[in-house]
Design a protein around this motif. Sequence first.
Motif, PDB file in Angstrom:
ATOM      1  N   PRO A 196       0.813  -1.216   0.000  1.00  0.00           N
ATOM      2  CA  PRO A 196       0.000   0.000   0.000  1.00  0.00           C
ATOM      3  C   PRO A 196       0.847   1.268   0.000  1.00  0.00           C
ATOM      4  O   PRO A 196       1.961   1.291   0.535  1.00  0.00           O
ATOM      5  N   TYR A 197       0.265   2.328  -0.586  1.00  0.00           N
ATOM      6  CA  TYR A 197       0.898   3.655  -0.584  1.00  0.00           C
ATOM      7  C   TYR A 197      -0.047   4.679   0.031  1.00  0.00           C
ATOM      8  O   TYR A 197       0.251   5.312   1.025  1.00  0.00           O
ATOM      9  N   THR A 198      -1.238   4.838  -0.576  1.00  0.00           N
ATOM     10  CA  THR A 198      -2.251   5.747  -0.017  1.00  0.00           C
ATOM     11  C   THR A 198      -3.615   5.075  -0.155  1.00  0.00           C
ATOM     12  O   THR A 198      -3.712   3.910  -0.567  1.00  0.00           O
ATOM     13  N   THR A 199      -4.667   5.794   0.216  1.00  0.00           N
ATOM     14  CA  THR A 199      -6.001   5.202   0.093  1.00  0.00           C
ATOM     15  C   THR A 199      -6.751   5.807  -1.089  1.00  0.00           C
ATOM     16  O   THR A 199      -6.526   6.961  -1.466  1.00  0.00           O
ATOM     17  N   GLU A 200      -7.630   4.984  -1.657  1.00  0.00           N
ATOM     18  CA  GLU A 200      -8.556   5.457  -2.695  1.00  0.00           C
ATOM     19  C   GLU A 200      -9.934   5.027  -2.244  1.00  0.00           C
ATOM     20  O   GLU A 200     -10.138   3.839  -1.938  1.00  0.00           O
ATOM     21  N   ASN A 201     -10.839   5.958  -2.124  1.00  0.00           N
ATOM     22  CA  ASN A 201     -12.162   5.684  -1.555  1.00  0.00           C
ATOM     23  C   ASN A 201     -12.056   4.976  -0.203  1.00  0.00           C
ATOM     24  O   ASN A 201     -12.792   4.051   0.094  1.00  0.00           O
ATOM     25  N   GLY A 202     -11.070   5.391   0.567  1.00  0.00           N
ATOM     26  CA  GLY A 202     -10.947   4.870   1.932  1.00  0.00           C
ATOM     27  C   GLY A 202     -10.131   3.590   2.062  1.00  0.00           C
ATOM     28  O   GLY A 202      -9.756   3.202   3.164  1.00  0.00           O
ATOM     29  N   ARG A 203      -9.856   2.917   0.940  1.00  0.00           N
ATOM     30  CA  ARG A 203      -9.122   1.641   1.016  1.00  0.00           C
ATOM     31  C   ARG A 203      -7.734   1.778   0.381  1.00  0.00           C
ATOM     32  O   ARG A 203      -7.568   2.509  -0.596  1.00  0.00           O
TER      33      ARG A 203
END
Length: 377
Positions: free
Chosen positions: A38-45
Motif C-alpha cells: 500500500p501507498y495511499t487510500t482510494e475511496n478509503g481503502r
Amino acid sequence: MGIYERLINENREFIDSTWQKIEDKMSVVAPRNKDKLPYTTENGRYNDLADTIPEGWTNGFWPGMMWLMYASTKNEMYREVAESCEPLLERAADDYDLLHHDVGFMWHISSGINYRLTGNKKAKSRAMYMAASLASRYNLATGVIRAFPEERREKMVIIDSMMNIPLLYWASRETNDPRFSLIAQSHADTCIKNHMRSDGSFYHILNYNIRTGECEGPVKGQGTGIDSAWTRGQAWAIYGYALSYIHTGKQRYLDVAKNVANYFIACVSRTGYVSQYDFRQDPDCPDTDTSAAAIAACGFIEIAKIVPENEKATYLDAAIKIVKALTAEHCNWSLDEDSILQNVAEHSKSMEKPIVFGEYYYIEALYKLKGFEPLFW
Ligand code: GLY
C-alpha cells in the motif's frame, strides 16, 4: 521513579486507550491488505504499488507496520501479512537501474525485521544484498552516499539518507565487518559538515561534484525553497542522528540529534505540535505534513531514553504533545477505511493525503510510548 517513567505514567490512560484503538483498527485493516504494497487510500481503502512501482521508496512501511504489530501482539496474522510483502518487494531488485538510497526504508524494516525476529535466512540475504547496494552508492571523492540512480540527479545528496544508514550499521554487526559502518559514519560526518546550518536545521539537498568531491551547495528539494527548512527533512535528521549515536556510541551524533530536535521543538510548539510542511514557510500558511511530527516524535523518544535525567523531559514531553495533537486532530479510526494518520504531504504541500510512512511512524511512536521493544532501526 525517574522523570521518563513519571511522564509516561501521567499519560498512561491516553497511551493505553490510543494503542487499543490502533490494535482494534489494525486487526481489521491488516487481513484485508495481505499480498499488497500500500501507498495511499482510494475511496478509503489502500491502493497497491506491487505491480506498478515495486521500487517505490515507501514500500517497506506496510510490512514494517505489520512487524510492529506482530512484535507487540504476537498475533501470527500480522507475521503472515508482513511475509506476504517480501516477494512483491523483491520485484524491485529485478531492475538495478531503479534502485536508490531509500533501500533502507524498503528492506531494513521488512526483510531485516523478519530475519531479526525469526532467523529466516532468505530474509537475511534480501537485507544484506540491499545493504551492499546502499554501500555501493558511497563515493570516495565526496565521502557521502549518492541518492539517486539517474545521471540528471547524479550530484544530489539528501538528508533522508540519514534514516537509511541504520541498514549499514546492522550489516556491519551481522558480518563483523566494519566496512558498512565506516561508510555510514563518513556519510553522517560529511552531512554534519555541509548540510547542517547554524540554527540546527538541515538543508534537504546539496549537490556534489562526483569526480572532484567538491560540495557545490544547496539546490531546491521538497521544501518551499533552496534555503527553506523542509519539515520532514529535519525529522529524518533528528531520528537518523539519534540512531547513529545508538549504533556507534559517538557523542557528536547525539549532540547533532539534540540540536536539530531543539530547533524542531521550537518551531512545532508555535503550531500546536502539528508540523507545518516547511518551518520557513509563511507562518499563516496552513499546509501541514503530519508525518514529520510523527517521525520526530520517534526520534525524541529515543533521545529521551539516552540523555541525562535533567534533559529527558524536554524530549519526551514534546513527543507526547505531538502524538496527542496528531491523535486529536489528524486520525481516522473508522474500521471501514484503511488509513489512520491523515494529512501527510509527500512531494508537495498541496497534496496532503494519508500515506503509509506517516502511519508507520505514528504507530511506532505509540509502540515506543507503550514500552514495547525492540528498536528495529
Ligand atoms: N524520500 C523520503 C521522503 O520523501 O521523505
